[in-house]
Write a protein that holds these residues in place. Sequence first.
Motif, PDB file in Angstrom:
ATOM      1  N   MET A  27     -13.717   0.142 -19.039  1.00  0.00           N
ATOM      2  CA  MET A  27     -13.109  -0.519 -18.095  1.00  0.00           C
ATOM      3  C   MET A  27     -11.723   0.392 -17.571  1.00  0.00           C
ATOM      4  O   MET A  27     -11.380   0.225 -16.573  1.00  0.00           O
ATOM      5  N   GLY A  28     -11.060   0.634 -18.719  1.00  0.00           N
ATOM      6  CA  GLY A  28      -9.724   1.082 -18.484  1.00  0.00           C
ATOM      7  C   GLY A  28      -9.488   2.379 -17.591  1.00  0.00           C
ATOM      8  O   GLY A  28      -8.897   2.572 -16.815  1.00  0.00           O
ATOM      9  N   SER A  29     -10.735   3.213 -17.888  1.00  0.00           N
ATOM     10  CA  SER A  29     -10.543   4.392 -17.068  1.00  0.00           C
ATOM     11  C   SER A  29     -11.183   4.148 -15.668  1.00  0.00           C
ATOM     12  O   SER A  29     -10.575   4.621 -14.865  1.00  0.00           O
ATOM     13  N   ASP A  30     -11.923   3.070 -15.343  1.00  0.00           N
ATOM     14  CA  ASP A  30     -12.159   2.739 -13.864  1.00  0.00           C
ATOM     15  C   ASP A  30     -10.939   2.372 -13.414  1.00  0.00           C
ATOM     16  O   ASP A  30     -10.647   2.574 -12.072  1.00  0.00           O
ATOM     17  N   THR A  31      -9.868   1.469 -13.927  1.00  0.00           N
ATOM     18  CA  THR A  31      -8.783   0.761 -13.357  1.00  0.00           C
ATOM     19  C   THR A  31      -7.822   2.341 -13.141  1.00  0.00           C
ATOM     20  O   THR A  31      -7.242   2.170 -12.102  1.00  0.00           O
ATOM     21  N   GLY A  32      -8.052   2.950 -13.973  1.00  0.00           N
ATOM     22  CA  GLY A  32      -6.976   4.122 -14.036  1.00  0.00           C
ATOM     23  C   GLY A  32      -7.482   4.935 -12.652  1.00  0.00           C
ATOM     24  O   GLY A  32      -6.579   5.448 -11.975  1.00  0.00           O
ATOM     25  N   ARG A  33      -8.448   5.338 -12.303  1.00  0.00           N
ATOM     26  CA  ARG A  33      -9.302   5.985 -11.132  1.00  0.00           C
ATOM     27  C   ARG A  33      -8.838   5.106 -10.066  1.00  0.00           C
ATOM     28  O   ARG A  33      -8.517   5.678  -8.951  1.00  0.00           O
ATOM     29  N   LEU A  34      -9.085   3.849 -10.041  1.00  0.00           N
ATOM     30  CA  LEU A  34      -8.884   2.922  -8.976  1.00  0.00           C
ATOM     31  C   LEU A  34      -7.530   3.220  -8.626  1.00  0.00           C
ATOM     32  O   LEU A  34      -6.977   3.335  -7.399  1.00  0.00           O
ATOM     33  N   GLU A  35      -6.391   2.958  -9.389  1.00  0.00           N
ATOM     34  CA  GLU A  35      -5.053   3.151  -9.165  1.00  0.00           C
ATOM     35  C   GLU A  35      -4.736   4.299  -8.680  1.00  0.00           C
ATOM     36  O   GLU A  35      -3.638   4.460  -7.762  1.00  0.00           O
ATOM     37  N   ALA A  36      -5.319   5.367  -9.169  1.00  0.00           N
ATOM     38  CA  ALA A  36      -5.064   6.932  -8.802  1.00  0.00           C
ATOM     39  C   ALA A  36      -5.469   7.028  -7.353  1.00  0.00           C
ATOM     40  O   ALA A  36      -4.944   7.591  -6.205  1.00  0.00           O
ATOM     41  N   ALA A  37      -6.667   6.379  -6.785  1.00  0.00           N
ATOM     42  CA  ALA A  37      -7.167   6.521  -5.667  1.00  0.00           C
ATOM     43  C   ALA A  37      -6.057   5.703  -4.762  1.00  0.00           C
ATOM     44  O   ALA A  37      -6.061   6.138  -3.397  1.00  0.00           O
ATOM     45  N   ILE A  38      -5.791   4.727  -4.940  1.00  0.00           N
ATOM     46  CA  ILE A  38      -4.889   3.987  -4.203  1.00  0.00           C
ATOM     47  C   ILE A  38      -3.657   4.728  -3.975  1.00  0.00           C
ATOM     48  O   ILE A  38      -3.246   4.717  -2.933  1.00  0.00           O
ATOM     49  N   ASP A  39      -3.134   4.995  -5.015  1.00  0.00           N
ATOM     50  CA  ASP A  39      -1.852   5.975  -4.832  1.00  0.00           C
ATOM     51  C   ASP A  39      -1.929   7.122  -3.928  1.00  0.00           C
ATOM     52  O   ASP A  39      -1.206   7.432  -3.071  1.00  0.00           O
ATOM     53  N   ALA A  40      -3.256   7.715  -3.852  1.00  0.00           N
ATOM     54  CA  ALA A  40      -3.472   9.084  -3.243  1.00  0.00           C
ATOM     55  C   ALA A  40      -3.616   8.622  -1.636  1.00  0.00           C
ATOM     56  O   ALA A  40      -2.938   9.114  -0.726  1.00  0.00           O
ATOM     57  N   LEU A  41      -4.052   7.360  -1.496  1.00  0.00           N
ATOM     58  CA  LEU A  41      -4.266   6.798  -0.024  1.00  0.00           C
ATOM     59  C   LEU A  41      -3.082   6.384   0.392  1.00  0.00           C
ATOM     60  O   LEU A  41      -2.635   6.625   1.464  1.00  0.00           O
ATOM     61  N   LEU A  42      -1.979   5.550  -0.294  1.00  0.00           N
ATOM     62  CA  LEU A  42      -0.996   5.397   0.035  1.00  0.00           C
ATOM     63  C   LEU A  42       0.168   6.484   0.360  1.00  0.00           C
ATOM     64  O   LEU A  42       0.839   6.586   1.503  1.00  0.00           O
ATOM     65  N   SER A  43      -0.005   7.730  -0.574  1.00  0.00           N
ATOM     66  CA  SER A  43       0.669   8.690  -0.048  1.00  0.00           C
ATOM     67  C   SER A  43       0.447   9.375   1.139  1.00  0.00           C
ATOM     68  O   SER A  43       1.036   9.666   1.926  1.00  0.00           O
ATOM     69  N   GLU A  44      -0.829   9.374   1.526  1.00  0.00           N
ATOM     70  CA  GLU A  44      -1.667  10.176   2.916  1.00  0.00           C
ATOM     71  C   GLU A  44      -1.113   9.214   4.087  1.00  0.00           C
ATOM     72  O   GLU A  44      -0.705   9.927   4.907  1.00  0.00           O
ATOM     73  N   ILE A  45      -1.314   7.895   3.723  1.00  0.00           N
ATOM     74  CA  ILE A  45      -0.797   7.000   4.883  1.00  0.00           C
ATOM     75  C   ILE A  45       0.726   7.144   5.108  1.00  0.00           C
ATOM     76  O   ILE A  45       1.052   7.311   6.409  1.00  0.00           O
ATOM     77  N   ASP A  46       1.373   6.942   4.076  1.00  0.00           N
ATOM     78  CA  ASP A  46       2.752   7.227   4.297  1.00  0.00           C
ATOM     79  C   ASP A  46       3.244   8.327   5.154  1.00  0.00           C
ATOM     80  O   ASP A  46       4.240   8.144   5.819  1.00  0.00           O
ATOM     81  N   GLY A  47       2.695   9.552   4.805  1.00  0.00           N
ATOM     82  CA  GLY A  47       3.096  10.667   5.346  1.00  0.00           C
ATOM     83  C   GLY A  47       2.680  10.793   6.899  1.00  0.00           C
ATOM     84  O   GLY A  47       3.489  11.142   7.747  1.00  0.00           O
ATOM     85  N   ASP A  48       1.729  10.247   7.276  1.00  0.00           N
ATOM     86  CA  ASP A  48       1.382  10.022   8.882  1.00  0.00           C
ATOM     87  C   ASP A  48       1.902   9.230   9.537  1.00  0.00           C
ATOM     88  O   ASP A  48       2.091   9.296  10.590  1.00  0.00           O
ATOM     89  N   HIS A  49       2.031   7.883   9.218  1.00  0.00           N
ATOM     90  CA  HIS A  49       2.504   6.683   9.991  1.00  0.00           C
ATOM     91  C   HIS A  49       3.871   6.591   9.786  1.00  0.00           C
ATOM     92  O   HIS A  49       4.451   5.779   9.081  1.00  0.00           O
ATOM     93  N   GLN A  50       4.664   7.238  10.521  1.00  0.00           N
ATOM     94  CA  GLN A  50       6.082   7.154  10.687  1.00  0.00           C
ATOM     95  C   GLN A  50       6.500   6.747  12.077  1.00  0.00           C
ATOM     96  O   GLN A  50       5.973   6.838  13.120  1.00  0.00           O
ATOM     97  N   PRO A  51       7.906   6.146  12.107  1.00  0.00           N
ATOM     98  CA  PRO A  51       8.194   5.871  13.606  1.00  0.00           C
ATOM     99  C   PRO A  51       8.679   7.061  14.563  1.00  0.00           C
ATOM    100  O   PRO A  51       8.691   8.208  13.826  1.00  0.00           O
ATOM    101  N   GLU A  52       8.397   6.924  15.635  1.00  0.00           N
ATOM    102  CA  GLU A  52       8.719   7.720  16.728  1.00  0.00           C
ATOM    103  C   GLU A  52       9.399   6.977  17.943  1.00  0.00           C
ATOM    104  O   GLU A  52       9.147   5.901  18.426  1.00  0.00           O
ATOM    105  N   TRP A  53      10.681   7.709  18.085  1.00  0.00           N
ATOM    106  CA  TRP A  53      11.570   6.987  19.121  1.00  0.00           C
ATOM    107  C   TRP A  53      11.516   7.789  20.361  1.00  0.00           C
ATOM    108  O   TRP A  53      10.876   8.822  20.411  1.00  0.00           O
TER     109      TRP A  53
END
Length: 69
Positions: free
Chosen positions: A1-27
């Motif tokens: 179960m622990g490795s599944d949780t670790g993989r899920l956390e890693a996937a969430i972190d990767a998704l957050l990083s990708e979205i964070d880089g793309d979705h920025q404000p524009e003036w």
Amino acid sequence: MGSDTGRLEAAIDALLSEIDGDHQPEWVSEEAKAAGKKPLWCRFCGAGDGSWPCAHRMALDELKEAQRG
């Protein structure tokens, strides 16, 4: 179960990083940004979302807050 949780956390972190880089404000202009004006919209979503923060940025911020606990 622990490795599944670790993989899920890693996937969430990767998704957050990708979205964070793309979705920025524009003036409207650099002058508007320097003057402290509100952003026009998301540089990625643009008129498709029509606001800042866009729906993706709002979800990203909620997920980041949940990670912090």
